[in-house]
Scaffold this motif. Structure first.
Motif, PDB file in Angstrom:
ATOM      1  N   LEU A   9       0.729  -0.649   0.151  1.00 32.11           N
ATOM      2  CA  LEU A   9      -0.113  -0.084   0.306  1.00 32.11           C
ATOM      3  C   LEU A   9       0.596   1.069  -0.368  1.00 32.11           C
ATOM      4  O   LEU A   9       0.355   2.063  -0.970  1.00 32.11           O
ATOM      5  CB  LEU A   9      -1.646   0.272   1.375  1.00 32.11           C
ATOM      6  N   ASP A  10       2.280   1.110   0.851  1.00 32.14           N
ATOM      7  CA  ASP A  10       2.760   2.683   1.011  1.00 32.14           C
ATOM      8  C   ASP A  10       3.523   2.586  -0.879  1.00 32.14           C
ATOM      9  O   ASP A  10       3.204   3.499  -0.841  1.00 32.14           O
ATOM     10  CB  ASP A  10       3.853   2.028   2.363  1.00 32.14           C
ATOM     11  N   ALA A  11       3.708   0.720  -1.002  1.00 32.36           N
ATOM     12  CA  ALA A  11       4.485   2.067  -2.662  1.00 32.36           C
ATOM     13  C   ALA A  11       3.971   1.870  -3.176  1.00 32.36           C
ATOM     14  O   ALA A  11       4.681   2.882  -4.349  1.00 32.36           O
ATOM     15  CB  ALA A  11       5.175   0.188  -2.852  1.00 32.36           C
ATOM     16  N   ALA A  12       2.902   1.426  -2.856  1.00 31.03           N
ATOM     17  CA  ALA A  12       1.342   2.697  -4.530  1.00 31.03           C
ATOM     18  C   ALA A  12       1.367   3.517  -4.921  1.00 31.03           C
ATOM     19  O   ALA A  12       1.040   3.914  -5.695  1.00 31.03           O
ATOM     20  CB  ALA A  12       0.383   1.095  -4.231  1.00 31.03           C
ATOM     21  N   LEU A  13       0.809   3.852  -2.973  1.00 32.95           N
ATOM     22  CA  LEU A  13       0.354   5.369  -2.536  1.00 32.95           C
ATOM     23  C   LEU A  13       1.548   6.314  -1.782  1.00 32.95           C
ATOM     24  O   LEU A  13       0.905   7.641  -2.442  1.00 32.95           O
ATOM     25  CB  LEU A  13      -1.069   5.079  -2.152  1.00 32.95           C
ATOM     26  N   TRP A  18      -3.794  15.188  -1.117  1.00 30.05           N
ATOM     27  CA  TRP A  18      -5.213  15.143  -0.886  1.00 30.05           C
ATOM     28  C   TRP A  18      -5.232  14.871   0.551  1.00 30.05           C
ATOM     29  O   TRP A  18      -6.327  15.557   1.272  1.00 30.05           O
ATOM     30  CB  TRP A  18      -5.933  14.206  -1.622  1.00 30.05           C
ATOM     31  N   LEU A  19      -4.752  14.156   1.050  1.00 28.25           N
ATOM     32  CA  LEU A  19      -5.205  13.299   2.757  1.00 28.25           C
ATOM     33  C   LEU A  19      -4.534  14.042   3.779  1.00 28.25           C
ATOM     34  O   LEU A  19      -4.808  15.270   4.792  1.00 28.25           O
ATOM     35  CB  LEU A  19      -5.031  12.029   2.859  1.00 28.25           C
ATOM     36  N   TRP A  20      -3.005  14.212   3.257  1.00 25.12           N
ATOM     37  CA  TRP A  20      -2.380  15.233   4.069  1.00 25.12           C
ATOM     38  C   TRP A  20      -2.245  16.796   3.640  1.00 25.12           C
ATOM     39  O   TRP A  20      -1.789  16.980   5.109  1.00 25.12           O
ATOM     40  CB  TRP A  20      -0.627  14.261   4.330  1.00 25.12           C
ATOM     41  N   SER A  21      -3.056  17.610   3.130  1.00 27.73           N
ATOM     42  CA  SER A  21      -3.551  18.294   2.935  1.00 27.73           C
ATOM     43  C   SER A  21      -4.635  18.978   4.434  1.00 27.73           C
ATOM     44  O   SER A  21      -4.786  20.672   3.719  1.00 27.73           O
ATOM     45  CB  SER A  21      -3.662  19.256   1.727  1.00 27.73           C
TER      46      SER A  21
END
Length: 298
Positions: A9-13, A18-21
């Motif tokens: 999941l980390d490697a893909a995303l 949009w989330l951390w903003s």
């Protein structure tokens, strides 16, 4: 299985903007907590004691938070682990330096300044390249292999303990007048927690690049490094790419004459070598993924 899925999941995303903003990243929250502790407790004549007690409190808090989050089930564990791994973001930041260097030296300097703490204003192309590659090697250990290892052994409590310690070391673990005593415990504990991951990272790099026969040289050069741990992945990366790393560089306007790592390697690396370092990051990550799968099966 949680660890494998989290790595994928980390490697893909990576770290979607949009989330951390919209919400604060856990690493930022950790940094704010450590900054508050630094302001509140880094006072008085007993700074080493205060710093040690601060690290004990932060560590115990991280362990308890990890145990609490684990109680919410595997989905929460999966998301927390994926958020706290840094493979994709590391690759993106390192590749950005290579891409910027292809535009101009100035662009390369600005890009590498985002990931290193040394002076960048007067760097030439080889210096920018070395800085990016060294950052890739060290952060592969700190941001990927170490979190994977401590989660595999101790679950979320182990992972959060590692992350709060590593964050504290990056903020207060410096030998400056302000932090030499207060940050002593953070630096020493970070050294301890990275002892095995740094050497494992070097081993994975060497194994995936046909450099295991050079292990004695890697070990020898790692011991010349100013850090007891960072030299291991750096020495392995240098030989994997056949590039001379480390060497003289400037901090706060003062040149420091650090020893070369793999001094017979190429002395004038450029953007193509950064591309090769990125491929090394992915190859080593793949080896770690396979290793995690073996652990799950066993």
């Amino acid at each position: 299985m949680i660890l494998i899925l989290a790595m994928l999941l980390d490697a893909a995303l990576g770290e979607p903007k949009w989330l951390w903003s919209r919400v604060q990243h856990p690493a930022i929250l950790m940094g704010q907590l450590i900054g508050w502790a630094d302001t509140r407790f880094n006072i008085g004549p007993n700074q080493r004691r205060n710093g040690t007690l601060t690290m004990i409190a932060l560590g115990l808090g991280a362990i308890m938070l990890g145990a609490l989050l684990s109680a919410f089930g595997p989905l929460v564990e999966l998301l927390v682990v994926a958020v706290l791994l840094a493979q994709r973001s590391l690759v993106d930041h390192v590749q950005a330096v290579g891409n910027a260097l292809r535009l101009s030296l100035g662009d390369g300097r600005r890009a590498v300044a985002m990931i290193v703490g040394r002076d960048t204003a007067t760097m030439d192309t080889p210096a920018v390249t070395r800085a990016a590659i060294e950052s890739a090697a060290e952060n592969l250990s700190d941001g990927v292999i170490a979190p994977v290892l401590w989660f595999a052994i101790f679950g979320l409590p182990g992972l959060l303990l590692y992350k709060i310690t590593n964050t504290a070391d990056s903020m207060i673990g410096y030998r400056t007048p302000r932090h030499q005593d207060f940050g002593w415990a953070a630096a020493r504990f970070d050294d301890l927690l990275n002892l095995i991951p740094a050497r494992l990272t070097a081993l994975l790099i060497a194994a995936t690049h046909g450099q295991l026969t050079q292990w004695r040289a890697i070990r020898s050069e790692a011991q010349l490094h100013r850090s007891p741990n960072a030299g291991w992945p750096e020495a392995a990366m240098a030989r994997a790419l056949d590039v001379a790393l480390s060497g003289p560089r400037s901090y706060d306007g003062q040149m420091r004459d650090f020893a070369w790592v793999h001094p017979t390697g190429q002395r004038t690396p450029g953007p193509d070598d950064i591309d090769a370092a990125v491929r090394t990051l992915w190859r080593t990550w793949a080896a770690a993924l396979v290793l995690a799968g073996v652990i799950v099966l066993v």
